[in-house]
Write an enzyme that holds these catalytic residues in place. Structure first.
Site, PDB file in Angstrom:
ATOM      1  N   HIS A 125      -7.429  48.854  -3.033  1.00 51.25           N
ATOM      2  CA  HIS A 125      -7.027  47.667  -2.025  1.00 51.25           C
ATOM      3  C   HIS A 125      -8.290  46.660  -2.074  1.00 51.25           C
ATOM      4  CE1 HIS A 125      -3.651  49.631  -0.454  1.00 51.25           C
ATOM      5  NE2 HIS A 125      -4.345  50.684  -0.009  1.00 51.25           N
ATOM      6  N   HIS A 135     -16.828  45.653   2.872  1.00 54.30           N
ATOM      7  CA  HIS A 135     -15.755  45.475   1.776  1.00 54.30           C
ATOM      8  C   HIS A 135     -15.661  43.895   1.709  1.00 54.30           C
ATOM      9  CE1 HIS A 135     -13.501  46.140   5.259  1.00 54.30           C
ATOM     10  NE2 HIS A 135     -12.677  44.952   4.941  1.00 54.30           N
ATOM     11  N   HIS A 191     -12.689  40.575   0.743  1.00 50.78           N
ATOM     12  CA  HIS A 191     -11.285  40.136   0.509  1.00 50.78           C
ATOM     13  C   HIS A 191     -11.291  38.806  -0.444  1.00 50.78           C
ATOM     14  CE1 HIS A 191      -9.558  42.806   3.480  1.00 50.78           C
ATOM     15  NE2 HIS A 191     -10.648  42.526   4.387  1.00 50.78           N
ATOM     16  N   GLU A 196      -9.855  35.758   4.952  1.00 51.73           N
ATOM     17  CA  GLU A 196      -8.850  36.034   5.813  1.00 51.73           C
ATOM     18  C   GLU A 196      -8.893  35.156   7.058  1.00 51.73           C
ATOM     19  OE1 GLU A 196      -9.107  40.554   6.159  1.00 51.73           O
ATOM     20  OE2 GLU A 196      -7.135  40.270   5.113  1.00 51.73           O
ATOM     21  N   THR A 232      -7.524  44.515   9.539  1.00 46.96           N
ATOM     22  CA  THR A 232      -6.623  43.307   8.913  1.00 46.96           C
ATOM     23  C   THR A 232      -5.796  44.176   7.741  1.00 46.96           C
ATOM     24  OG1 THR A 232      -8.496  42.922   7.065  1.00 46.96           O
ATOM     25  CG2 THR A 232      -8.453  41.588   9.224  1.00 46.96           C
ATOM     26  N   THR A 233      -5.957  45.665   7.737  1.00 43.67           N
ATOM     27  CA  THR A 233      -5.126  46.253   6.806  1.00 43.67           C
ATOM     28  C   THR A 233      -4.279  47.278   7.802  1.00 43.67           C
ATOM     29  OG1 THR A 233      -6.819  47.728   6.503  1.00 43.67           O
ATOM     30  CG2 THR A 233      -6.634  46.025   4.737  1.00 43.67           C
TER      31      THR A 233
END
Ligand SMILES: *[C@@H]1O[C@H](CO)[C@@H](O)[C@H](O)[C@H]1NC(C)=O
Length: 337
Positions: free
Chosen positions: A84, A109, A111, A122, A217-218
Site C-alpha cells: 500500500h 510512510h 502517499h 491526502e 487514512t487507510t
C-alpha cells in the site's frame, strides 16, 4: 528493548488487522472500504480539505518539539513495501513534546499520485493538493501498551502530515529513503536503511500548522488520530517524485506486476469538527486585490486631506489679509477727519 518488541508486535497486529483485501481504486477501492471496515464510513475521518478561511486561531497551540529527530540512531531502520505504501520503522527514541501527552514515533510512510498527475497528497489546503504527503506516526506510550492498542483509542495516535511539492533541487534527506526503493520493488520486500537526520524531512517552519481530530487514512480508518498538518511544504525534485511514482509494485514478486501509485484517499467530510490553526493567516484577512485597493484608497484620501488643508489655509490667509487692509483703511480715514 521491551517496548520496542511490543512496538514491533503492534505493527504486526495492525497489519494483521487488515484482513480484508483493500485497494484505492476499483472493486475494493475507497468507496467500498466501509463495507469491510465500518469505521471508514464514520463522521470524523481523514484526510480533509482545510479551508483556511474557516480555521480557528488557537494561541495556546504549542510549537511541537521533535525530540531525538536530529540524532541518528545506531541501528539501521527497516524500510518495507507493504503493498500500500513504503514504510520506514522508527525507534521510540524519537518522540513529540508539545501535545497533551508524550507520543513516541513508530513509523513513517508516504502517499503519492501517478506520473504526470498533479495530485498525490491526502490533505488539501483550500482545495489544493500537492504531489505527495509524508505521514510520521506516533503513539501515546504512557497510556497504551502498544501501537495497535493506541490506534483504537481516541487520541491514541499523533500523526504529522507534511505536504510535499516539486522544487528545483534534489532533497538529500528524502534521498535517504528514495535511493533504496529499487531494493524493495515488490510487496512484502524489506531492506535496511542507515539512520539519518529525520528533522530534514519536515519543512523549516514548524510553528505554522493546523490541528484537528481525525482518523487513519487507510482501513480500518480508526478515529484515533490527533493530526498536525504543517502549513509550509517540503520539496523534492521532479526526478525524486518520479522515482516514487514509478519504482514500486503493489504486487508480490512473480505475479503480474502492478505499479504502486495513486495511493491517496480523497478528502472526507469535516462534519461537526473544528480545525485549529497555530497562526493567523494574513491572506485570509485581505486578499492582494483588497490590499491594493486599500493602499490606493488611503493614498487618495491623504491627498484629498492635504488639498483641503491647503485650500482652507489659503482662504484663512486671504481673509486675514483682507481684514488688515480694512483696518488700515479705517484708521487712515479716522486720522484724516
Ligand atoms: C479532540 O477531541 C477531544 C475529545 O472530544 C477534545 O477534547 C479535543 O479538544 C479535540 N481536539 C481538537 C484539536 O479538536
Amino acid at each position: 528493548m521491551f517496548s520496542f518488541t511490543l512496538l514491533l508486535q503492534g505493527i504486526w497486529i495492525l497489519a494483521a488487522d487488515a484482513g480484508h483485501h483493500w485497494t484505492y481504486e476499483g472493486q475494493h477501492g475507497q468507496d467500498h472500504w466501509e463495507a469491510s471496515y465500518p469505521e471508514c464510513g464514520s463522521n470524523a475521518q481523514s484526510p480533509i480539505n482545510i479551508w483556511t478561511d474557516s480555521v480557528v486561531f488557537d494561541p495556546d497551540l504549542a510549537v511541537l518539539k521533535l525530540v531525538g529527530y536530529e540524532q541518528p540512531v545506531a541501528t539501521p531502520l527497516e524500510l518495507h513495501n507493504n503493498g500500500h505504501t513504503v514504510q520506514l520503522s522508527l525507534p521510540p527514541t524519537l518522540y513529540l513534546e508539545g501535545l497533551p501527552r508524550k507520543y513516541v514515533a513508530a513509523q513513517l510512510h508516504l502517499h503519492w499520485g501517478q506520473k504526470g498527475s498533479t495530485g498525490g497528497s491526502e490533505h488539501q489546503i483550500n482545495s489544493e493538493a500537492t504531489a505527495a504527503e509524508l505521514h510520521i506516526v506516533h503513539y501515546d506510550c504512557d497510556s497504551y501498551n502498544s501501537l495497535s492498542e493506541a490506534a483504537q483509542s481516541p487520541q491514541g495516535l499523533a500523526v504529522l502530515g507534511i505536504l510535499i511539492e516539486v522544487g528545483d533541487t534534489e532533497n538529500p534527506v528524502y534521498e535517504h529513503i528514495l535511493s533504496h526503493l529499487h531494493e524493495i520493488r515488490h510487496k512484502d520486500q524489506k531492506t535496511l536503511v542507515p539512520s539519518f537526520n529525520m528533522r530534514g524531512l519536515l519543512p523549516l517552519q514548524l510553528w505554522q500548522f493546523f490541528r484537528y481530530n481525525g482518523s487513519l487514512t487507510t482501513p480500518p480508518c480508526y478515529q484515533s488520530v490527533l493530526w498536525t498538518v504543517f502549513s509550509q511544504r517540503a520539496q523534492i525534485s521532479r526526478a525524486q517524485l518520479e522515482k516514487l511514482q514509478e519504482t514500486l509494485f503493489s504486487t508480490e514478486e512473480g505475479l503480474s506486476s502492478e505499479l504502486l501509485a495513486q495511493n491517496y484517499r480523497v478528502p472526507q467530510q469535516l462534519n461537526q469538527r473544528t480545525v485549529f490553526a497555530s497562526f493567523i493567516q494574513e491572506e485570509s484577512l485581505y486578499t492582494t486585490g483588497e490590499m491594493l485597493s486599500l493602499g490606493v484608497g488611503i493614498l487618495v484620501g491623504c491627498l484629498c486631506l492635504l488639498l483641503a488643508i491647503y485650500l482652507i489655509a489659503r482662504k484663512i490667509r486671504k481673509k486675514r489679509m483682507g481684514n488688515r487692509k480694512s483696518v488700515v483703511f479705517t484708521s487712515a480715514r479716522t486720522t484724516e477727519t
